[in-house]
Write an enzyme that holds these catalytic residues in place. Sequence first.
Site, short mmCIF file in Angstrom:
data_model
loop_
_atom_site.label_atom_id
_atom_site.label_comp_id
_atom_site.label_asym_id
_atom_site.label_seq_id
_atom_site.Cartn_x
_atom_site.Cartn_y
_atom_site.Cartn_z
N TRP A 74 0.90 -1.16 0.00
CA TRP A 74 0.00 0.00 0.00
C TRP A 74 0.93 1.21 0.00
O TRP A 74 1.62 1.48 0.99
CB TRP A 74 -0.87 -0.04 1.25
CG TRP A 74 -1.97 0.95 1.27
CD1 TRP A 74 -3.22 0.81 0.72
CD2 TRP A 74 -1.97 2.23 1.93
NE1 TRP A 74 -3.98 1.94 0.98
CE2 TRP A 74 -3.24 2.82 1.72
CE3 TRP A 74 -1.03 2.95 2.65
CZ2 TRP A 74 -3.58 4.07 2.21
CZ3 TRP A 74 -1.37 4.19 3.15
CH2 TRP A 74 -2.63 4.74 2.92
N ASN B 113 6.71 -3.74 6.04
CA ASN B 113 5.49 -3.01 6.35
C ASN B 113 5.86 -1.92 7.35
O ASN B 113 6.56 -2.20 8.32
CB ASN B 113 4.45 -3.97 6.97
CG ASN B 113 3.13 -3.30 7.25
OD1 ASN B 113 2.92 -2.15 6.85
ND2 ASN B 113 2.23 -4.00 7.90
N GLY B 114 5.43 -0.70 7.09
CA GLY B 114 5.76 0.40 8.01
C GLY B 114 6.38 1.56 7.24
O GLY B 114 6.31 1.60 6.01
N GLU C 73 -21.35 7.71 11.85
CA GLU C 73 -20.88 6.41 11.38
C GLU C 73 -21.57 6.03 10.06
O GLU C 73 -20.93 5.54 9.13
CB GLU C 73 -21.12 5.35 12.46
CG GLU C 73 -20.95 3.91 12.04
CD GLU C 73 -19.55 3.57 11.49
OE1 GLU C 73 -18.65 4.41 11.56
OE2 GLU C 73 -19.40 2.46 10.97
N HIS D 93 -27.77 26.69 10.65
CA HIS D 93 -26.64 27.62 10.87
C HIS D 93 -25.66 27.60 9.71
O HIS D 93 -24.51 27.96 9.88
CB HIS D 93 -25.98 27.30 12.21
CG HIS D 93 -26.93 27.46 13.35
ND1 HIS D 93 -27.26 28.68 13.89
CD2 HIS D 93 -27.68 26.54 14.00
CE1 HIS D 93 -28.16 28.52 14.84
NE2 HIS D 93 -28.44 27.22 14.93
#
Length: 606
Positions: free
Chosen positions: A75, A99-100, A479, A502
């Site tokens: 990713w 990973n990281g 949510e 508002h």
Amino acid sequence: MCGIVGYVGQKDCTKILLDSLSKLEYRGYDSAGVAVVQNGKLVTKKNKGRLSGLEEKMDKEGWLKGTCGIGHTRWATHGEPSDINSHPHGNANITIVHNGIIENYKKIKDFLESKGYEFASQTDTETVAKLLDYYYNGDPRETITRAISEIEGSYALGILFKDFPNEIFAVRKDSPLIVGVGDGESFIASDVPAIIKYTKNYYLLEENEIADLKADKITFCDIHGMSVQKELHTANWDMEAAEKGGYEHFMLKEIHEQPNAIKMTVSPRIVDGMPDFSESGISRELLNSFNRIFIVACGTAMYAGTVGKYVIERLARIPVTVDVASEFRYRNPILTDKDLVILVSQSGETADTLASLRLAKKIGATTMSIVNVKGSSIARESDYVIYSHAGPEISVASTKAYMVQISIFYLLAFELAYSNDIITKDECRRLVSVLQTVPDKIEEVLKDKDEVSHIASQLMSTENLFYIGRGLDYALSMEGSLKLKEISYIHSEAYAAGELKHGPISLINDDMPVIAVATQRELFDKTISNVKEVKARGAKVILVTHSSMSVDEEAVDFVIGLPTIDDMLMPMIAAVPLQLIAYYTSVLKGNDVDKPRNLAKSVTVE
Ligand code: M6R
């Protein structure tokens, strides 16, 4: 986020690596790769895109053959998704998956370039591979120890050394990694679903421990080279839990698993009709000792905490603050030893939530976590942990984890209210028994899912949408809105119904549907007034409320009528149609429901 797997054993490992990586697809990724020791050489195949693309590449170019290898789904953080930036990275001697994020990679890269190293990719990972190569002295453990002493940031690393063709080495810091023990075979993985088909037994690698995996032997040592004895864990769920089980998507399966997940989470915490957290070492006296509560989390877990705030404040009259973890950690929060900080996380690995936990501990507050993944970093580092028992949640869009998180908040609120003498034992027991009826009510809602699917069909060409509600309905609306945007890619906002006037009411016209949640009877008329205001301005209105409420048909276009329960518990019931609206809208739009674009299941970088 990235997924790591590794296999060493007797079998041809490439298919096993790909199969295991496919179980980590839910984490989100944009490219994939494997490296295998083939005839004594480290051979890598990788490419941008899905695992199926990598398989096609190997169909064309030949499958790697060997019994020891590592694999990765990436990713992108440093450098765009591309073949060259995909993992594994390294050279003919050392190959790694990571990973990281390596925060000081630029400094390391400059140093290595000054020593004559060349870099092919834009990744931070390649600097680690080359740093390992630079320090390599024939002893993998010493080499790894030397390299990690120079790295700043987070990492889970799977490493192959050409000179050790039947071994995988692994090390981690602030990024999860497990080591699986099979019969004559060993594994590394980012998460249990990757290896559950092959073994249920695994070790949790601790910070900066180095694992050395051979087919029939796994050893661990610390950075001083001292051997470490570790506890073997056994997963208490099986393959089926990590498969779709006949559902079209994991998300739909997980929505349907909610009644059972609530039962599994709530039942063990009820003794003699009363909440009981003694299994987590949490006594009534402990809960009684806090002046304030802070709930810190990200995304859906944070919205579960928002429901928790409303319920705890209403019932137990203890002030509760909800913080987004990425803000909490940098806002220099004022905490004392009389404060309780509750961290909420499905994965237990979310970087900002973990950092917030460490900060709260450092300041001296008591920390408690609500976590789904056993043995995860947040669970291990908290003073107290309450495990939710949702089972593995694979879909990136969280549903059942949210549901069990809020069920724990209800139990906590009941317990806090009782231990602070605000409600009687009888009232506490009554509330607990109402909570126990929630699973059946959710089953009822699920029976009407076709109706919700019809409503979703009205929304699929919408570009913008509002959710409105008051009190707990507002908490739930946030949510609902997150769920819709993350998988349907429709822009939506949740607004406190009374706040519309508002400003945002100026956006209302006949292109702006409004989903109004009105399950809190004392606020019902007020929310309906707001519904009428948006209706008068052309909005199509979908109202979510108790089926017993009488609704002015002129004011709404669709009503989703829900089974009735105490208003305070209605978010658990009303969450389901909101999840289903998001789900069906995404399906109808042809989106990748379980793996929405740009998202990762476990966000292990900040
Ligand atoms: O694993 P965590 O619960 O800590 O994850 C927190 C968020 O990343 C997560 O809830 C995210 O918002 C989900 N995609 C929501 O569906």
